[in-house]
Design an enzyme around this catalytic site. Structure first.
Site, PDB file in Angstrom:
ATOM      1  N   HIS A  17       5.691  20.942  17.744  1.00 60.83           N
ATOM      2  CA  HIS A  17       6.192  20.269  16.815  1.00 60.83           C
ATOM      3  C   HIS A  17       5.491  19.972  15.567  1.00 60.83           C
ATOM      4  O   HIS A  17       5.506  18.951  14.920  1.00 60.83           O
ATOM      5  CB  HIS A  17       6.546  18.784  17.648  1.00 60.83           C
ATOM      6  CG  HIS A  17       7.195  19.133  18.914  1.00 60.83           C
ATOM      7  ND1 HIS A  17       8.438  19.355  19.005  1.00 60.83           N
ATOM      8  CD2 HIS A  17       6.780  18.777  20.248  1.00 60.83           C
ATOM      9  CE1 HIS A  17       8.867  19.338  20.266  1.00 60.83           C
ATOM     10  NE2 HIS A  17       7.983  18.990  20.934  1.00 60.83           N
ATOM     11  N   ARG A  66       9.838  13.805  18.230  1.00 58.44           N
ATOM     12  CA  ARG A  66      11.210  13.331  18.108  1.00 58.44           C
ATOM     13  C   ARG A  66      12.008  13.504  16.831  1.00 58.44           C
ATOM     14  O   ARG A  66      13.138  13.287  16.873  1.00 58.44           O
ATOM     15  CB  ARG A  66      11.219  11.772  18.528  1.00 58.44           C
ATOM     16  CG  ARG A  66      10.872  11.246  19.841  1.00 58.44           C
ATOM     17  CD  ARG A  66      10.626   9.831  19.884  1.00 58.44           C
ATOM     18  NE  ARG A  66      11.958   9.269  20.125  1.00 58.44           N
ATOM     19  CZ  ARG A  66      12.139   7.905  20.456  1.00 58.44           C
ATOM     20  NH1 ARG A  66      11.016   7.207  20.372  1.00 58.44           N
ATOM     21  NH2 ARG A  66      13.104   7.579  20.614  1.00 58.44           N
ATOM     22  N   PRO A 104       4.386   4.161  14.087  1.00 57.53           N
ATOM     23  CA  PRO A 104       3.661   3.944  13.181  1.00 57.53           C
ATOM     24  C   PRO A 104       4.366   2.704  12.443  1.00 57.53           C
ATOM     25  O   PRO A 104       5.578   2.851  11.960  1.00 57.53           O
ATOM     26  CB  PRO A 104       3.496   4.959  12.358  1.00 57.53           C
ATOM     27  CG  PRO A 104       4.360   6.120  12.919  1.00 57.53           C
ATOM     28  CD  PRO A 104       5.205   5.493  13.802  1.00 57.53           C
ATOM     29  N   GLU A 105       3.746   1.618  12.399  1.00 59.24           N
ATOM     30  CA  GLU A 105       4.139   0.519  11.374  1.00 59.24           C
ATOM     31  C   GLU A 105       3.140   0.247  10.116  1.00 59.24           C
ATOM     32  O   GLU A 105       2.263   1.265  10.046  1.00 59.24           O
ATOM     33  CB  GLU A 105       4.015  -0.783  12.215  1.00 59.24           C
ATOM     34  CG  GLU A 105       4.889  -0.633  13.566  1.00 59.24           C
ATOM     35  CD  GLU A 105       5.168  -2.151  14.229  1.00 59.24           C
ATOM     36  OE1 GLU A 105       4.878  -3.000  13.608  1.00 59.24           O
ATOM     37  OE2 GLU A 105       5.287  -2.028  15.698  1.00 59.24           O
ATOM     38  N   ARG A 150      20.908 -16.774   7.126  1.00 62.49           N
ATOM     39  CA  ARG A 150      21.141 -15.712   8.175  1.00 62.49           C
ATOM     40  C   ARG A 150      21.106 -16.246   9.667  1.00 62.49           C
ATOM     41  O   ARG A 150      20.339 -16.967  10.183  1.00 62.49           O
ATOM     42  CB  ARG A 150      19.625 -14.757   8.281  1.00 62.49           C
ATOM     43  CG  ARG A 150      19.465 -14.031   6.828  1.00 62.49           C
ATOM     44  CD  ARG A 150      20.006 -12.793   7.063  1.00 62.49           C
ATOM     45  NE  ARG A 150      19.728 -11.943   5.881  1.00 62.49           N
ATOM     46  CZ  ARG A 150      19.978 -10.692   5.751  1.00 62.49           C
ATOM     47  NH1 ARG A 150      20.331 -10.086   6.956  1.00 62.49           N
ATOM     48  NH2 ARG A 150      19.739 -10.122   4.630  1.00 62.49           N
TER      49      ARG A 150
END
Length: 275
Positions: A92, A111, A2-3, A154
């Site tokens: 899970h 996970r 998920p973003e 950067r």
DNA sequence: AACAAGACCTGCATGC
DNA sequence: TGCATGCAGGTCTTGT
């Protein structure tokens, strides 16, 4: 998985079943996900009314009526499933919320890269998980000058910089690839060289890609409780992600879409179109 | 301070 | 079939 758009879709899907409801039962079925749950998390949630749900970056924020806020992250494989009928917990299913009206919201995460924590509403912005996160990409505070400033100096690749949640909130591997492609910026470009028109195009592309994905999620939400009640997953067409070797939709380059590895993660792009 | 690499987990697809 | 390998949409921590 998920973003930002997926998390936003999950939040929108949860609102109708959680906002205004009292948490009658909370079943924490193991002591930790990626990190330990806060002490007595279930006891602190039971009996509380959910005032509202919100999203910050990829975090789900559940505001409760005693000024505490549950901060939840889905990690890579986390899901929220709405269940209206009794069924045995899955392998899970780590946390199960049940409202007073008997609806269960199941957090499932194979996970276990997800996490949950509790915070005080007044100090939420200072919470370690949230305090260093950059601007929301769909807010007014995210614009070309702001992005340029954050990227200044950067030396890392723009691909890596956009994955850094301190630069901008909520982007992950897929939408970074898609936004770079759409703005024609090479993923290998030094982050600090993004400025001016290029920065504007990148900002516009990030916004467009996320907005379209949220809309795609919204249309999948129209019958928001799918047969299986799962939220946040929707079929969405990507231009480059996962399309190694396929033709670039926007140019006639030979070889088509390439896959390279940056910072240990796949990047999909068109080296002809993106500079 | 910035950056790269490794660690944390399980499941699935692929190839031998 | 069994087994090994590589890969997965995200952070965190550690070391340079």
């Amino acid at each position: 998985m998920p973003e930002l758009p997926e998390v936003e879709t999950v939040v929108r899907g949860l609102r109708p079943v959680l906002e205004g409801r009292v948490l009658a039962h909370v079943d924490v079925r193991r002591p930790d996900l990626r990190r330990p749950f806060p002490p007595k998390m279930a006891a602190r949630l039971i009996g509380r009314r959910v005032e509202r749900l919100a999203r910050r970056a990829k975090y789900i924020l559940m505001y409760l009526d005693d000024e505490t806020v549950l901060i939840a992250h889905l990690g890579m494989s986390g899901r929220m499933v709405i269940e209206r009928d009794a069924s045995p917990p899955g392998r899970h299913d780590h946390v199960i919320f049940e409202t007073e009206d008997g609806v269960r919201i199941v957090f499932n995460d194979p996970r276990r890269f997800g996490s949950m924590d509790l915070s005080d509403e007044r100090t939420l912005d200072q919470h370690p998980l949230l305090r260093d996160i950059g601007p929301e990409p769909l807010s007014n505070s995210f614009n070309a000058p702001a992005l340029t400033e954050r990227l200044a100096g950067r030396k890392t690749a723009i691909k890596a910089a956009l994955l850094d949640q301190r630069i901008v909130a909520g982007l992950g591997n897929i939408y970074v690839c898609e936004a770079l492609y759409r703005s024609r910026v090479s993923p290998r470009r030094t982050a600090g060289t993004i400025a001016g028109k290029r920065a504007e195009k990148l900002v516009d592309a990030i916004r467009a890609v996320l907005t379209e994905a949220i809309e795609a999620g919204g249309s999948s939400l129209r019958d928001y409780v799918r047969a299986d009640g799962e939220l946040g997953y929707f079929q969405h067409q990507f231009d480059v992600y996962g399309r190694e070797g396929e033709a670039c939709v926007d140019c006639t380059c030979k070889g088509g879409i390439k896959r390279i590895v940056q910072g240990g993660r796949s990047t999909f792009f068109c080296s002809t179109r993106q500079r």
